[in-house]
Design a protein around this motif. Sequence first.
Motif, PDB file in Angstrom:
ATOM      1  N   ASP A  19       7.196   1.712  11.950  1.00 54.93           N
ATOM      2  CA  ASP A  19       6.573   2.961  12.367  1.00 54.93           C
ATOM      3  C   ASP A  19       6.553   3.935  11.189  1.00 54.93           C
ATOM      4  OD1 ASP A  19       6.223   2.008  14.907  1.00 54.93           O
ATOM      5  OD2 ASP A  19       8.002   3.013  15.743  1.00 54.93           O
ATOM      6  N   GLY A  20       5.394   4.450  10.865  1.00 54.06           N
ATOM      7  CA  GLY A  20       5.296   5.419   9.782  1.00 54.06           C
ATOM      8  C   GLY A  20       5.046   4.826   8.422  1.00 54.06           C
ATOM      9  N   GLY A  21       4.957   3.504   8.324  1.00 57.59           N
ATOM     10  CA  GLY A  21       4.684   2.921   7.010  1.00 57.59           C
ATOM     11  C   GLY A  21       5.258   1.534   6.841  1.00 57.59           C
ATOM     12  N   PHE A  22       5.989   1.367   5.747  1.00 55.10           N
ATOM     13  CA  PHE A  22       6.538   0.062   5.395  1.00 55.10           C
ATOM     14  C   PHE A  22       7.963   0.241   4.887  1.00 55.10           C
ATOM     15  CE2 PHE A  22       1.997   0.103   4.854  1.00 55.10           C
ATOM     16  CZ  PHE A  22       1.572  -1.087   5.419  1.00 55.10           C
ATOM     17  N   THR A  43       2.893   3.268   1.658  1.00 56.13           N
ATOM     18  CA  THR A  43       1.883   2.238   1.442  1.00 56.13           C
ATOM     19  C   THR A  43       2.532   0.878   1.233  1.00 56.13           C
ATOM     20  OG1 THR A  43       1.811   2.475  -0.983  1.00 56.13           O
ATOM     21  CG2 THR A  43       0.378   3.932   0.306  1.00 56.13           C
ATOM     22  N   ARG A  44       1.775  -0.168   1.555  1.00 49.75           N
ATOM     23  CA  ARG A  44       2.286  -1.511   1.322  1.00 49.75           C
ATOM     24  C   ARG A  44       2.491  -1.760  -0.170  1.00 49.75           C
ATOM     25  NH1 ARG A  44       2.834  -6.301   3.889  1.00 49.75           N
ATOM     26  NH2 ARG A  44       1.907  -5.493   5.811  1.00 49.75           N
ATOM     27  N   SER A 234       1.175   5.636  -4.303  1.00 49.38           N
ATOM     28  CA  SER A 234       1.154   6.528  -3.146  1.00 49.38           C
ATOM     29  C   SER A 234      -0.212   6.562  -2.480  1.00 49.38           C
ATOM     30  CB  SER A 234       1.539   7.956  -3.568  1.00 49.38           C
ATOM     31  OG  SER A 234       2.869   8.006  -4.030  1.00 49.38           O
ATOM     32  N   LYS A 235      -1.257   6.371  -3.290  1.00 44.31           N
ATOM     33  CA  LYS A 235      -2.625   6.463  -2.769  1.00 44.31           C
ATOM     34  C   LYS A 235      -3.210   5.102  -2.390  1.00 44.31           C
ATOM     35  CE  LYS A 235      -4.069  10.605  -5.314  1.00 44.31           C
ATOM     36  NZ  LYS A 235      -5.135  11.155  -6.187  1.00 44.31           N
ATOM     37  N   ALA A 236      -2.498   4.040  -2.687  1.00 49.08           N
ATOM     38  CA  ALA A 236      -3.037   2.704  -2.452  1.00 49.08           C
ATOM     39  C   ALA A 236      -3.327   2.487  -0.973  1.00 49.08           C
ATOM     40  CB  ALA A 236      -2.059   1.645  -2.957  1.00 49.08           C
ATOM     41  N   ALA A 237      -4.389   1.754  -0.708  1.00 44.26           N
ATOM     42  CA  ALA A 237      -4.770   1.491   0.685  1.00 44.26           C
ATOM     43  C   ALA A 237      -3.747   0.564   1.340  1.00 44.26           C
ATOM     44  CB  ALA A 237      -6.142   0.843   0.707  1.00 44.26           C
TER      45      ALA A 237
END
Length: 237
Positions: A19-22, A43-44, A234-237
């Motif tokens: 939840d909230g990311g990785f 991000t992953r 930080s910006k990676a999809a």
Amino acid sequence: MSDWKAKRFWKDAAVVEVDGGFTVELDGRRVKTPAKRPLTLPTRAMAEAVAAEWQAQEKQIDPRTMPVTKTANAAIDKVAVQKDEVVDMLAAYGDSDLLCYRADNPAELVARQAAEWDPMLDWAAAFLGVNLETRQGIMHQPQSPDALAEMHRRTAALDAFELAAFHDLVSLTGSLVLGFAAYEQAFDPQKIWALSRLDEVWQAEQWGRDDVAEQEAEIKRQAFLHACAMIVLSKAA
């Protein structure tokens, strides 16, 4: 002084969606920050970079070889819990931006600063909507309230992970404009770093190289490039 060092206890470091990311798990055990908070990454790509650092550890854990993990920990344990203070501190650089304080002599340095730094202020005006005025000498002269308010707004819009990297982009260059240029990936990071070093390079050309100063500058350059890489993660999809 104790010689104790944390030892590797896991076989595999794996990225897990939460939840909230990785996050990263070590043989199924989730990694936590030094303050025992969940290491939830945005991000992953960032999680994979953190996992790679943990996987690369050998018999003993060496934090010096884990820069992505270190910055992520700082984002969670330090920046997120005092975001307003961090934003205020960084936005304040705009009122004394390196690019705005110019030499009044010699003519060659004045010309070099204008040729190298004016285009960055033009970029800030066009892309950020911020018009900053140059000054000669080192005496502080405030920028317009509108410009300062816009730079503060843009800084406050960054999340904790972006701010953790942005802190180094700004503090290492002494310039909020250069920090935003790096954050927006508007120019090559090496070019941005070189712009922040213009005065030091000029001095070295006049008086000769200082090996100690150059070693310190290289450490800062590497830290700046790491911060640029963290922005990308930080910006990676």
